[in-house]
Design a protein around this motif. Structure first.
Motif, PDB file in Angstrom:
ATOM      1  N   LEU A  35       0.815  -1.211   0.000  1.00 58.33           N
ATOM      2  CA  LEU A  35       0.000   0.000   0.000  1.00 58.33           C
ATOM      3  C   LEU A  35       0.851   1.265   0.000  1.00 58.33           C
ATOM      4  O   LEU A  35       1.915   1.312   0.620  1.00 58.33           O
ATOM      5  CB  LEU A  35      -0.906   0.004   1.231  1.00 58.33           C
ATOM      6  N   SER A  36       0.347   2.287  -0.665  1.00 57.18           N
ATOM      7  CA  SER A  36       0.992   3.604  -0.654  1.00 57.18           C
ATOM      8  C   SER A  36       0.540   4.441   0.535  1.00 57.18           C
ATOM      9  O   SER A  36       1.174   5.436   0.861  1.00 57.18           O
ATOM     10  CB  SER A  36       0.665   4.356  -1.950  1.00 57.18           C
ATOM     11  N   LEU A  37      -0.554   4.052   1.173  1.00 52.24           N
ATOM     12  CA  LEU A  37      -1.106   4.808   2.299  1.00 52.24           C
ATOM     13  C   LEU A  37      -0.357   4.407   3.577  1.00 52.24           C
ATOM     14  O   LEU A  37      -0.777   3.531   4.320  1.00 52.24           O
ATOM     15  CB  LEU A  37      -2.606   4.552   2.442  1.00 52.24           C
ATOM     16  N   SER A  38       0.769   5.084   3.818  1.00 48.33           N
ATOM     17  CA  SER A  38       1.644   4.708   4.927  1.00 48.33           C
ATOM     18  C   SER A  38       1.087   5.126   6.289  1.00 48.33           C
ATOM     19  O   SER A  38       1.556   4.655   7.316  1.00 48.33           O
ATOM     20  CB  SER A  38       3.027   5.321   4.729  1.00 48.33           C
ATOM     21  N   SER A  39       0.059   5.988   6.299  1.00 45.70           N
ATOM     22  CA  SER A  39      -0.475   6.467   7.579  1.00 45.70           C
ATOM     23  C   SER A  39      -1.508   5.529   8.199  1.00 45.70           C
ATOM     24  O   SER A  39      -2.014   5.807   9.278  1.00 45.70           O
ATOM     25  CB  SER A  39      -1.082   7.857   7.400  1.00 45.70           C
ATOM     26  N   CYS A  40      -1.794   4.396   7.562  1.00 40.49           N
ATOM     27  CA  CYS A  40      -2.738   3.461   8.186  1.00 40.49           C
ATOM     28  C   CYS A  40      -1.953   2.422   8.977  1.00 40.49           C
ATOM     29  O   CYS A  40      -0.865   2.016   8.586  1.00 40.49           O
ATOM     30  CB  CYS A  40      -3.662   2.808   7.156  1.00 40.49           C
ATOM     31  N   CYS A  41      -2.518   2.029  10.126  1.00 38.76           N
ATOM     32  CA  CYS A  41      -1.830   1.050  10.974  1.00 38.76           C
ATOM     33  C   CYS A  41      -2.162  -0.377  10.542  1.00 38.76           C
ATOM     34  O   CYS A  41      -1.412  -1.303  10.822  1.00 38.76           O
ATOM     35  CB  CYS A  41      -2.149   1.278  12.443  1.00 38.76           C
ATOM     36  N   SER A  42      -3.300  -0.544   9.873  1.00 37.86           N
ATOM     37  CA  SER A  42      -3.671  -1.844   9.319  1.00 37.86           C
ATOM     38  C   SER A  42      -4.708  -1.609   8.232  1.00 37.86           C
ATOM     39  O   SER A  42      -5.354  -0.559   8.185  1.00 37.86           O
ATOM     40  CB  SER A  42      -4.221  -2.793  10.389  1.00 37.86           C
ATOM     41  N   ALA A  43      -4.827  -2.589   7.360  1.00 40.75           N
ATOM     42  CA  ALA A  43      -5.808  -2.501   6.282  1.00 40.75           C
ATOM     43  C   ALA A  43      -6.424  -3.891   6.093  1.00 40.75           C
ATOM     44  O   ALA A  43      -5.723  -4.906   6.182  1.00 40.75           O
ATOM     45  CB  ALA A  43      -5.150  -2.020   4.991  1.00 40.75           C
TER      46      ALA A  43
END
Length: 189
Positions: A95-103
């Protein structure tokens, strides 16, 4: 209409993602809540909804994904058949969304009527839940993919398709999820 996927700003440029081709911004047609971006396929009944929602703390991440699925089912007035097929983690390294802690990815089915019609359509729901507790936010991306359209539904095809407008695929959705980026954390207040 775009012929290929395009990196598009979302929420006034606070985010961006690679959206699939043949996309129509629903906000050009009707009012959309500020916490949502809604897109429809130009020639099918498919849609993609991006929502900034309140972080659901106090529950495990897979349970939060299930909670949001059930909430969407309620919003859709889904009748009868509402089932979850799978809930799986999305590898953060993809993922490019580095600000999420989990997906988390969830796939399920809902039986939905359009415009309060009697006719019900079977819709496969592909969801991705990006958990961002530091912003008190759950970012939810939903891909609605009708798989069985009742002939009496207003969504029923009225003529033959020339095949020049292919429907979106799970690969299109996965590409969108992997390309999601946060540019301005100020959106969270």
């Amino acid at each position: 209409m775009e012929a290929t996927a395009i990196q598009r700003p979302l929420f006034g440029g606070a985010f961006s993602a690679l959206l699939p081709p043949l996309i129509q911004d629903v906000s050009d047609l009707r009012e959309i809540p500020d916490n949502q971006e809604v897109f429809a396929h130009a020639h099918t009944d498919q849609s993609i909804i991006v929502e900034l929602l309140e972080y659901q703390g106090g529950m495990a991440d897979p349970d939060a994904a299930r909670y949001h699925f059930e909430d969407v089912a309620t919003s859709n007035d889904a009748q009868g058949k509402v089932e979850i097929i799978s809930v799986e983690p999305l590898p953060l390294a993809q993922l490019s969304l580095s600000s999420c802690c989990s997906a988390w990815a969830l796939t399920g089915h809902q039986l939905v009527s359009k415009f309060n019609e009697q006719a019900q359509n079977t819709v496969t729901i592909h969801m991705a839940l990006f958990r961002m507790p530091q912003y008190s936010t759950d970012l939810l991306v939903t891909f609605n993919h009708p798989v069985a359209i009742d002939p009496a539904s207003s969504s029923a095809p009225s003529g033959s398709s020339d095949g020049s407008s292919p429907p979106w695929t799970q690969e299109d959705f996965h590409r969108l999820l992997c390309s999601f980026r946060l540019h301005d954390p100020g959106i969270f207040g």
